[in-house]
Write a protein that holds these residues in place. Structure first.
Motif, PDB file in Angstrom:
ATOM      1  N   GLN A  19       0.824  -1.204   0.000  1.00  0.00           N
ATOM      2  CA  GLN A  19       0.000   0.000   0.000  1.00  0.00           C
ATOM      3  C   GLN A  19       0.862   1.258   0.000  1.00  0.00           C
ATOM      4  O   GLN A  19       0.585   2.213  -0.734  1.00  0.00           O
ATOM      5  CB  GLN A  19      -0.927   0.016   1.215  1.00  0.00           C
ATOM      6  N   GLN A  20       1.931   1.260   0.789  1.00  0.00           N
ATOM      7  CA  GLN A  20       2.825   2.415   0.814  1.00  0.00           C
ATOM      8  C   GLN A  20       3.458   2.643  -0.555  1.00  0.00           C
ATOM      9  O   GLN A  20       3.557   3.780  -1.031  1.00  0.00           O
ATOM     10  CB  GLN A  20       3.915   2.207   1.869  1.00  0.00           C
ATOM     11  N   ILE A  22       2.371   1.785  -3.587  1.00  0.00           N
ATOM     12  CA  ILE A  22       1.410   2.298  -4.562  1.00  0.00           C
ATOM     13  C   ILE A  22       1.015   3.726  -4.221  1.00  0.00           C
ATOM     14  O   ILE A  22       0.899   4.590  -5.110  1.00  0.00           O
ATOM     15  CB  ILE A  22       0.171   1.392  -4.640  1.00  0.00           C
ATOM     16  N   ASN A  23       0.804   4.028  -2.952  1.00  0.00           N
ATOM     17  CA  ASN A  23       0.461   5.398  -2.556  1.00  0.00           C
ATOM     18  C   ASN A  23       1.581   6.367  -2.921  1.00  0.00           C
ATOM     19  O   ASN A  23       1.324   7.506  -3.338  1.00  0.00           O
ATOM     20  CB  ASN A  23       0.173   5.471  -1.059  1.00  0.00           C
ATOM     21  N   ASN A  24       2.831   5.929  -2.759  1.00  0.00           N
ATOM     22  CA  ASN A  24       3.961   6.776  -3.148  1.00  0.00           C
ATOM     23  C   ASN A  24       3.948   7.058  -4.651  1.00  0.00           C
ATOM     24  O   ASN A  24       4.230   8.178  -5.093  1.00  0.00           O
ATOM     25  CB  ASN A  24       5.283   6.110  -2.767  1.00  0.00           C
ATOM     26  N   VAL A  26       1.353   7.145  -6.628  1.00  0.00           N
ATOM     27  CA  VAL A  26       0.269   8.087  -6.910  1.00  0.00           C
ATOM     28  C   VAL A  26       0.679   9.504  -6.492  1.00  0.00           C
ATOM     29  O   VAL A  26       0.464  10.470  -7.239  1.00  0.00           O
ATOM     30  CB  VAL A  26      -1.021   7.655  -6.184  1.00  0.00           C
ATOM     31  N   GLU A  27       1.290   9.627  -5.314  1.00  0.00           N
ATOM     32  CA  GLU A  27       1.701  10.951  -4.836  1.00  0.00           C
ATOM     33  C   GLU A  27       2.753  11.564  -5.757  1.00  0.00           C
ATOM     34  O   GLU A  27       2.730  12.771  -6.030  1.00  0.00           O
ATOM     35  CB  GLU A  27       2.242  10.845  -3.409  1.00  0.00           C
ATOM     36  N   CYS A  53       3.299  -2.719  -9.741  1.00  0.00           N
ATOM     37  CA  CYS A  53       2.197  -2.245 -10.580  1.00  0.00           C
ATOM     38  C   CYS A  53       1.793  -3.352 -11.552  1.00  0.00           C
ATOM     39  O   CYS A  53       2.459  -3.553 -12.574  1.00  0.00           O
ATOM     40  CB  CYS A  53       2.608  -0.997 -11.346  1.00  0.00           C
ATOM     41  N   HIS A  62      -6.827   5.489 -12.411  1.00  0.00           N
ATOM     42  CA  HIS A  62      -6.909   6.050 -11.063  1.00  0.00           C
ATOM     43  C   HIS A  62      -6.341   7.460 -11.019  1.00  0.00           C
ATOM     44  O   HIS A  62      -6.974   8.391 -10.497  1.00  0.00           O
ATOM     45  CB  HIS A  62      -6.166   5.155 -10.071  1.00  0.00           C
ATOM     46  N   CYS A  63      -5.144   7.625 -11.572  1.00  0.00           N
ATOM     47  CA  CYS A  63      -4.481   8.933 -11.493  1.00  0.00           C
ATOM     48  C   CYS A  63      -5.166   9.972 -12.372  1.00  0.00           C
ATOM     49  O   CYS A  63      -4.999  11.178 -12.148  1.00  0.00           O
ATOM     50  CB  CYS A  63      -3.011   8.794 -11.863  1.00  0.00           C
ATOM     51  N   GLN A 324      10.705   8.858   0.287  1.00  0.00           N
ATOM     52  CA  GLN A 324       9.643   9.486  -0.497  1.00  0.00           C
ATOM     53  C   GLN A 324       9.679  11.014  -0.416  1.00  0.00           C
ATOM     54  O   GLN A 324       9.565  11.702  -1.430  1.00  0.00           O
ATOM     55  CB  GLN A 324       8.278   8.964  -0.040  1.00  0.00           C
TER      56      GLN A 324
END
Length: 360
Positions: A19-20, A22-24, A26-27, A53, A62-63, A324
């Protein structure tokens, strides 16, 4: 000259959750748009920590809802691992929800580890890729199409969700095979290439190879858009540079282990990081790549651009477990200082050529 971020979404150990990671990713996309980058690129890999991915088109979709301007690219969809009819529908969907911001990168794949688990013979990858290429062209150009190949069969078929971009999104092709790159040039598509972690000699050799492939097609490579994937990092903080280079080497070690089937794992998931025959010291990597102070990076990038003459630079931003927050600041630095300086020099014609240094 366009610039993108290439987001591999790696997991260097269990101290990073999926999760971290993938969240990174996206950010980084959101910050890249704010910093003025043209494109965010997403890789595709499966079943291990090399890249988390599994579907770049899902990342694009998503993005798309979190951004407004930046183009969103697949780098690349590994075509032999897909069902062609489903892939066409998802391409249309991703281009629709992004309001025509999809860049479609395609490739044939190289990791036997992945192919085995999808039940696809890696030895057939290039033949499959060629047929997929045909199907994608037909499916996006024609309302109703059919296909009868050695590997792929399609009865008369309509794809419900059409791409917004007509007749199709920009196609970017990556391949180690000259015939595939030649077809991309012949079909007026774009190329996505890399010199890995090598230096100027490799970039010169890459340029010569592309010139030769284009010449066989009766073309000039200058008439083809070329995207150049590159590791680069600007900082006066040596520990940051060393960390970035260490993570870049980690990425390459895992890639070669998977490509040459040397990959080892204690638990069936995390690939061991082991030096291979092409391994480099961090010092060698530092001399090969655009890393160092802002001015050093600008000068080196201008030199590399003068040799390869790409139209797009894709910077590898998410490697291993690089911090990050530090990477987000790096993206902002490129957007605020480095990219504007490079574009200014290129526009003025004073870019670095024949050993002439240019500093910001």
């Amino acid at each position: 000259m366009e610039f993108g971020v290439f987001i591999l979404a790696q997991q260097r150990g269990y101290h990073q959750s999926s999760q971290q990671v993938i969240n990174n990713a996206v950010e980084q996309t959101v910050i890249a748009e704010q910093a003025g980058f043209d494109t965010a690129w997403y890789a595709e890999h499966h079943f291990n920590n090399y890249s988390l991915c599994p579907s770049p088109l899902m990342m694009v979709a998503h993005c798309a809802g979190l951004t407004r301007r930046i183009r969103l690219g697949t780098a690349v969809c590994v075509l032999p691992l897909y069902n062609p009819a489903r892939l066409l529908g998802e391409i249309g969907f991703a281009d629709t929800v992004s309001n025509g911001r999809l860049d479609l990168g395609i490739g044939s794949g190289y990791q036997k580890f992945e192919f085995d688990r999808f039940g696809v013979d890696l030895d057939h990858s290039h033949a499959l890729f060629a047929e997929f290429y045909d199907v994608l062209e037909a499916g996006m150009r024609e309302r109703i199409f059919s296909y009868d190949g050695e590997h792929l069969k399609m009865p008369p078929t309509a794809i419900a969700v059409r791409t917004v971009q007509k007749p199709m999104p920009p196609i970017w092709v990556t391949s180690g095979h000259g015939e595939t790159l030649g077809r991309a040039i012949r079909d007026n598509h774009n190329l996505f290439v890399t010199a890995l972690l090598n230096g100027l000699d490799a970039i010169k050799a890459l340029r010569e190879r592309l010139e030769g492939i284009a010449a066989k097609e009766g073309r000039s490579i200058d008439d083809t858009h070329v995207g150049f994937l590159r590791c680069a990092y600007a900082s006066d903080n040596d520990s940051e540079i060393q960390s970035y280079l260490d993570n870049a080497r980690f990425q390459r070690r895992l890639s070669e282990s998977l490509k040459f089937r040397r990959a080892q794992s204690d638990d069936g998931y995390l690939i061991k990081e082991e030096a291979g025959p092409n391994d480099m010291s961090l010092e060698t990597m530092r001399s090969n790549l655009p890393v160092g102070s802002v001015n050093q990076v600008i000068d080196r990038m201008l030199e590399e651009i003068s040799i390869l003459k790409p139209t797009h630079i894709a910077l590898q931003t998410q490697l291993g477990d690089f911090d990050q927050r530090t990477m987000l600041k790096q993206i902002e630095l490129w957007g605020g200082r480095i990219i504007p300086a490079i574009r200014k020099e290129l526009k003025s014609g004073r870019g670095k050529v024949a050993g002439e240094a240019v500093s910001a």
